[in-house]
Design a protein around this motif. Structure first.
Motif, mmCIF file in Angstrom:
data_model
loop_
_atom_site.group_PDB
_atom_site.id
_atom_site.type_symbol
_atom_site.label_atom_id
_atom_site.label_comp_id
_atom_site.label_asym_id
_atom_site.label_seq_id
_atom_site.Cartn_x
_atom_site.Cartn_y
_atom_site.Cartn_z
ATOM 1 N N ARG A 189 1.283 -1.186 -0.037
ATOM 2 C CA ARG A 189 -0.021 0.230 0.294
ATOM 3 C C ARG A 189 0.863 0.749 0.031
ATOM 4 O O ARG A 189 2.167 1.215 0.581
ATOM 5 C CB ARG A 189 -1.030 0.419 1.485
ATOM 6 C CG ARG A 189 -2.233 -0.801 1.115
ATOM 7 C CD ARG A 189 -2.771 -0.781 2.218
ATOM 8 N NE ARG A 189 -3.821 -2.507 2.516
ATOM 9 C CZ ARG A 189 -5.368 -2.451 3.311
ATOM 10 N NH1 ARG A 189 -5.744 -1.498 3.833
ATOM 11 N NH2 ARG A 189 -5.742 -2.637 2.611
ATOM 12 N N GLU A 190 0.519 2.156 -0.937
ATOM 13 C CA GLU A 190 0.986 3.789 -1.313
ATOM 14 C C GLU A 190 0.470 4.389 -0.635
ATOM 15 O O GLU A 190 -0.844 4.952 -0.730
ATOM 16 C CB GLU A 190 1.697 3.791 -2.528
ATOM 17 C CG GLU A 190 1.710 4.699 -2.770
ATOM 18 C CD GLU A 190 2.224 5.421 -4.061
ATOM 19 O OE1 GLU A 190 2.530 6.198 -4.673
ATOM 20 O OE2 GLU A 190 1.230 5.059 -5.134
ATOM 21 N N LEU A 191 1.219 5.364 0.400
ATOM 22 C CA LEU A 191 0.420 6.428 0.821
ATOM 23 C C LEU A 191 0.100 7.592 -0.353
ATOM 24 O O LEU A 191 1.227 8.255 -0.745
ATOM 25 C CB LEU A 191 1.033 6.576 2.571
ATOM 26 C CG LEU A 191 1.093 8.210 2.842
ATOM 27 C CD1 LEU A 191 -0.878 8.205 3.547
ATOM 28 C CD2 LEU A 191 1.631 8.200 3.771
ATOM 29 N N VAL A 192 -1.000 8.287 -0.023
ATOM 30 C CA VAL A 192 -1.646 8.780 -0.954
ATOM 31 C C VAL A 192 -1.765 10.501 -1.022
ATOM 32 O O VAL A 192 -1.196 11.225 -1.070
ATOM 33 C CB VAL A 192 -2.636 8.224 -1.596
ATOM 34 C CG1 VAL A 192 -3.032 9.875 -3.000
ATOM 35 C CG2 VAL A 192 -2.400 7.840 -2.546
ATOM 36 N N ALA A 193 -2.427 10.266 0.576
ATOM 37 C CA ALA A 193 -2.458 11.720 1.261
ATOM 38 C C ALA A 193 -3.011 11.636 2.819
ATOM 39 O O ALA A 193 -4.001 10.306 3.139
ATOM 40 C CB ALA A 193 -3.631 12.345 0.156
ATOM 41 N N THR A 194 -2.820 12.675 3.370
ATOM 42 C CA THR A 194 -2.891 12.709 5.163
ATOM 43 C C THR A 194 -3.483 13.958 4.780
ATOM 44 O O THR A 194 -3.396 14.856 4.852
ATOM 45 C CB THR A 194 -1.391 12.972 5.839
ATOM 46 O OG1 THR A 194 -0.754 11.593 5.373
ATOM 47 C CG2 THR A 194 -1.567 12.717 7.270
ATOM 48 N N LEU A 195 -4.365 13.961 6.528
ATOM 49 C CA LEU A 195 -5.243 14.707 7.072
ATOM 50 C C LEU A 195 -5.247 14.907 7.755
ATOM 51 O O LEU A 195 -5.506 14.041 8.519
ATOM 52 C CB LEU A 195 -6.664 15.267 6.377
ATOM 53 C CG LEU A 195 -6.742 16.090 6.694
ATOM 54 C CD1 LEU A 195 -7.159 17.950 6.470
ATOM 55 C CD2 LEU A 195 -8.625 16.040 6.341
ATOM 56 N N ILE A 196 -3.710 16.075 8.893
ATOM 57 C CA ILE A 196 -4.287 16.444 9.969
ATOM 58 C C ILE A 196 -5.105 16.755 10.830
ATOM 59 O O ILE A 196 -5.249 18.059 9.828
ATOM 60 C CB ILE A 196 -2.650 16.518 10.548
ATOM 61 C CG1 ILE A 196 -1.669 15.744 9.532
ATOM 62 C CG2 ILE A 196 -2.188 16.779 11.752
ATOM 63 C CD1 ILE A 196 -0.128 16.730 10.004
ATOM 64 N N ASN A 197 -5.236 16.349 12.197
ATOM 65 C CA ASN A 197 -6.195 17.455 12.414
ATOM 66 C C ASN A 197 -5.860 18.585 12.825
ATOM 67 O O ASN A 197 -7.070 19.310 12.778
ATOM 68 C CB ASN A 197 -6.350 16.846 14.301
ATOM 69 C CG ASN A 197 -7.493 16.128 14.363
ATOM 70 O OD1 ASN A 197 -8.151 15.482 13.220
ATOM 71 N ND2 ASN A 197 -7.509 14.761 15.245
ATOM 72 N N ASP A 198 -4.899 19.306 12.640
ATOM 73 C CA ASP A 198 -4.963 21.072 12.530
ATOM 74 C C ASP A 198 -5.067 21.354 10.836
ATOM 75 O O ASP A 198 -5.175 22.954 11.071
ATOM 76 C CB ASP A 198 -3.381 21.066 13.095
ATOM 77 C CG ASP A 198 -2.385 20.893 11.838
ATOM 78 O OD1 ASP A 198 -1.268 21.110 12.832
ATOM 79 O OD2 ASP A 198 -2.535 20.446 11.037
ATOM 80 N N GLY A 199 -5.593 20.320 10.718
ATOM 81 C CA GLY A 199 -5.419 21.067 9.006
ATOM 82 C C GLY A 199 -5.009 21.266 7.864
ATOM 83 O O GLY A 199 -4.859 21.124 7.050
ATOM 84 N N ASN A 200 -3.415 20.614 8.404
ATOM 85 C CA ASN A 200 -2.346 20.906 7.455
ATOM 86 C C ASN A 200 -2.669 19.029 7.017
ATOM 87 O O ASN A 200 -3.282 18.789 7.108
ATOM 88 C CB ASN A 200 -0.929 19.838 8.170
ATOM 89 C CG ASN A 200 -0.410 21.670 8.892
ATOM 90 O OD1 ASN A 200 -1.045 22.472 8.747
ATOM 91 N ND2 ASN A 200 -0.212 21.984 9.895
ATOM 92 N N THR A 201 -2.516 19.189 5.663
ATOM 93 C CA THR A 201 -1.768 18.281 4.682
ATOM 94 C C THR A 201 -0.791 17.768 4.400
ATOM 95 O O THR A 201 0.049 18.656 3.584
ATOM 96 C CB THR A 201 -2.843 18.616 2.936
ATOM 97 O OG1 THR A 201 -2.817 19.339 2.462
ATOM 98 C CG2 THR A 201 -4.619 18.862 3.738
ATOM 99 N N GLU A 202 -0.884 16.811 4.111
ATOM 100 C CA GLU A 202 0.419 16.505 3.374
ATOM 101 C C GLU A 202 0.076 15.361 1.596
ATOM 102 O O GLU A 202 -1.280 14.233 1.612
ATOM 103 C CB GLU A 202 1.617 15.848 4.128
ATOM 104 C CG GLU A 202 2.166 15.863 5.105
ATOM 105 C CD GLU A 202 2.830 15.543 6.050
ATOM 106 O OE1 GLU A 202 3.501 15.693 6.780
ATOM 107 O OE2 GLU A 202 2.802 14.156 5.585
#
Length: 118
Positions: free
Chosen positions: A45-58
């Motif tokens: 599995r490949e990580l595509v996108a992350t959403l952190i509780n503070d609103g930051n994204t990766e």
């Protein structure tokens, strides 16, 4: 415990768009971050996108500028807007929720198939 249900996958032509949804239920308030992964046969599995509780994204480099992760707290839903789709985006997409308490707990949805035809 957190339950995740994805939807929105399907068949689309290259250059098209899809929006995936992930509805969370259960201990939603305990979730620290939400992620979208994808997997093709025979690969990890490949990580595509992350959403952190503070609103930051990766984002993974392969999707930057094309994919957007967002959330609607009122609906307990996280989205993955996918634009300018390419054949190499074809995969099963999984929603993931991470809860960090005494340790890290990961919860997964069942996955939704995205197929991009070239």
């Amino acid at each position: 415990q957190v339950q995740l249900v994805e939807s929105g996958g399907g068949l689309v032509q290259a250059g098209g768009s899809l929006r995936l949804s992930c509805v969370a239920s259960g201990s939603v308030a305990s979730i620290n971050l939400m992620r979208w992964y994808r997997q093709t046969p025979g690969n990890q599995r490949e990580l595509v996108a992350t959403l952190i509780n503070d609103g930051n994204t990766e984002y993974a480099d392969s999707v930057k500028g094309r994919f957007t992760i967002s959330r609607d707290n009122a609906k307990n839903t996280v989205y993955l807007q996918m634009n300018s789709l390419k054949a190499e985006d074809t995969a099963v997409y999984y929603c993931n929720a991470l809860i960090i308490r005494s340790g890290a707990e990961n919860f997964w949805g069942q996955g939704t198939q995205v197929t991009v035809s070239s």
